[in-house]
Design a protein around this motif. Structure first.
Motif, PDB file in Angstrom:
ATOM      1  N   LYS A  25       0.783  -1.189  -0.034  1.00 35.61           N
ATOM      2  CA  LYS A  25      -0.064  -0.182   0.075  1.00 35.61           C
ATOM      3  C   LYS A  25       0.818   1.411  -0.043  1.00 35.61           C
ATOM      4  N   ARG A  26       0.231   2.356  -0.367  1.00 32.57           N
ATOM      5  CA  ARG A  26       0.957   3.706  -0.394  1.00 32.57           C
ATOM      6  C   ARG A  26      -0.015   4.550   0.156  1.00 32.57           C
ATOM      7  N   ASP A  27       0.465   5.706   1.138  1.00 30.72           N
ATOM      8  CA  ASP A  27      -0.483   6.497   1.855  1.00 30.72           C
ATOM      9  C   ASP A  27      -0.326   7.730   0.606  1.00 30.72           C
ATOM     10  N   ALA A  28      -1.519   8.403   0.507  1.00 26.28           N
ATOM     11  CA  ALA A  28      -1.499   9.487  -0.610  1.00 26.28           C
ATOM     12  C   ALA A  28      -2.204  10.617   0.193  1.00 26.28           C
ATOM     13  N   LEU A  29      -2.125  11.873  -0.439  1.00 27.47           N
ATOM     14  CA  LEU A  29      -2.549  13.000   0.299  1.00 27.47           C
ATOM     15  C   LEU A  29      -3.459  13.677  -1.065  1.00 27.47           C
ATOM     16  N   LEU A  30      -4.553  13.792  -1.094  1.00 25.87           N
ATOM     17  CA  LEU A  30      -5.535  14.195  -2.035  1.00 25.87           C
ATOM     18  C   LEU A  30      -5.867  15.877  -1.880  1.00 25.87           C
ATOM     19  N   ILE A  31      -5.436  16.756  -2.536  1.00 27.56           N
ATOM     20  CA  ILE A  31      -5.645  18.091  -2.678  1.00 27.56           C
ATOM     21  C   ILE A  31      -6.967  18.479  -3.622  1.00 27.56           C
ATOM     22  N   ILE A 302      -2.983  -0.302  -8.746  1.00 27.62           N
ATOM     23  CA  ILE A 302      -3.600  -0.358  -7.513  1.00 27.62           C
ATOM     24  C   ILE A 302      -5.168  -0.824  -7.606  1.00 27.62           C
ATOM     25  N   SER A 303      -5.672  -1.164  -6.474  1.00 26.44           N
ATOM     26  CA  SER A 303      -7.034  -1.666  -6.553  1.00 26.44           C
ATOM     27  C   SER A 303      -8.422  -1.144  -6.064  1.00 26.44           C
TER      28      SER A 303
END
Length: 330
Positions: A25-31, A302-303
């Protein structure tokens, strides 16, 4: 203008293995930037070998939120100049720059490609990444795939594996994520067969590129060695190609300048990605008409993709034709 942001988590379809480690998994930051019922989106992801700390990003966003929201709608290149004064990490700068381009295009009812007069026909095809595994497993994945171009990850050099990959007669690039030795590089760049690989990416750790020879059989491509436009002059004697990733250089605005200078210095150029949702991939796709290679498979790995927009389908870049970057959340 209104600023919102949200921490997300991207789940990989299968364990992704590279020389730096294994990931599920990867952490993401959505702006999200909003104005007059239009919403623009940008994204950055936490990559451990870049030491990304999202908690510091969130604190920074809370600090600069009033300044951003006080901004009038101006041209994205002017907005980028404003962002440069906020002392932002390139990953966060990229997310905000891309979100603003998306918003601005939607407000103007024009795509990024229209706004920047970028050719959009006959875009290069994207590769798909084959993660570290036995060469037998890697070959099986290549032979079963509907894609035409492949980036094969490797951890250290196995000459027998190299020879087996070369015999496939497929469009293959190698990415060792800095795991090759100086001796490995010398062997590769003196081997005439190696020119069959479309490129060989980031063979050595950062700043250990002096063994590389640009005028050799290997098409060396700089990734971590090429962080931004300031890297280009220094790398000329060593690398034929560079990998531009929006998060590394700070977004679409600096990427356009970087492409222009790289062309002047006769580099071959790739627009690359990390593990990203369609938010990040959509931004990369709009530059494919300006480059020689694309590696924009991040959302395909990614799923739980949470957006629609531009994407790669079996390598072919599909542009949404919608305003801005064409991004919509699901």
């Amino acid at each position: 203008m209104e600023l919102r942001f949200e921490l997300k988590q991207l789940h990989l379809k299968e364990t992704f293995s590279i020389a730096y480690g294994n990931y599920n998994k990867r952490d993401a930051l959505l702006i999200e930037l909003s104005h007059q019922n239009c919403n623009g989106f940008g994204e950055c992801v936490a990559i451990d070998y870049y030491q990304i700390d999202f908690q510091s990003f969130v604190l920074k966003l809370k600090e600069i939120k009033p300044k951003i929201e006080a901004q009038k709608i101006i041209h994205p290149k002017d907005f980028f100049k404003f962002l440069l004064n906020l002392n932002l990490h390139p990953f966060l700068l990229s997310a905000l720059d891309c979100a603003y381009w998306d918003l601005f295009g939607k407000l103007e009812n024009k795509s990024f490609i229209e706004l920047n007069q970028i050719p959009s026909e006959n875009s290069v095809e994207s590769s798909i990444t084959i993660s570290v595994a036995s060469v037998e497993d890697q070959i099986k994945k290549i032979e079963k795939s509907g894609w035409n171009k492949f980036k094969v990850k490797c951890k250290s050099l196995n000459k027998n594996d190299i020879e087996r990959l070369l015999k496939l007669n497929r469009n293959i690039a190698l990415d060792s994520n800095a795991s090759f030795t100086d001796e490995d590089c010398i062997w590769l760049q003196e081997n005439t067969e190696v020119q069959k690989f479309s490129y060989l990416e980031q063979p050595r750790p950062i700043d250990n590129y002096h063994v590389l020879k640009k005028e050799s059989f290997a098409n060396w491509m700089a990734d971590e060695d090429c962080q931004n436009i300031d890297s280009l002059d220094e790398l000329v004697p060593y690398y034929k190609s560079i990998n531009i990733k929006l998060m590394k250089c700070g977004g679409l605005t600096p990427a356009l300048e970087m492409i222009k200078k790289a062309r002047e210095l006769n580099y071959k150029i790739m627009i690359g990605c990390m593990t990203e949702s369609t938010v990040g991939i959509s931004a990369g796709c709009v530059l494919t008409g300006l480059v020689d290679y694309a590696d924009l498979d991040g959302a395909n790995l990614i799923s739980n993709d949470y957006a629609t927009g531009n994407f790669a389908e079996n390598g072919k870049i599909i542009l949404s034709q919608k305003p801005g970057l064409g991004i919509e959340l699901k």
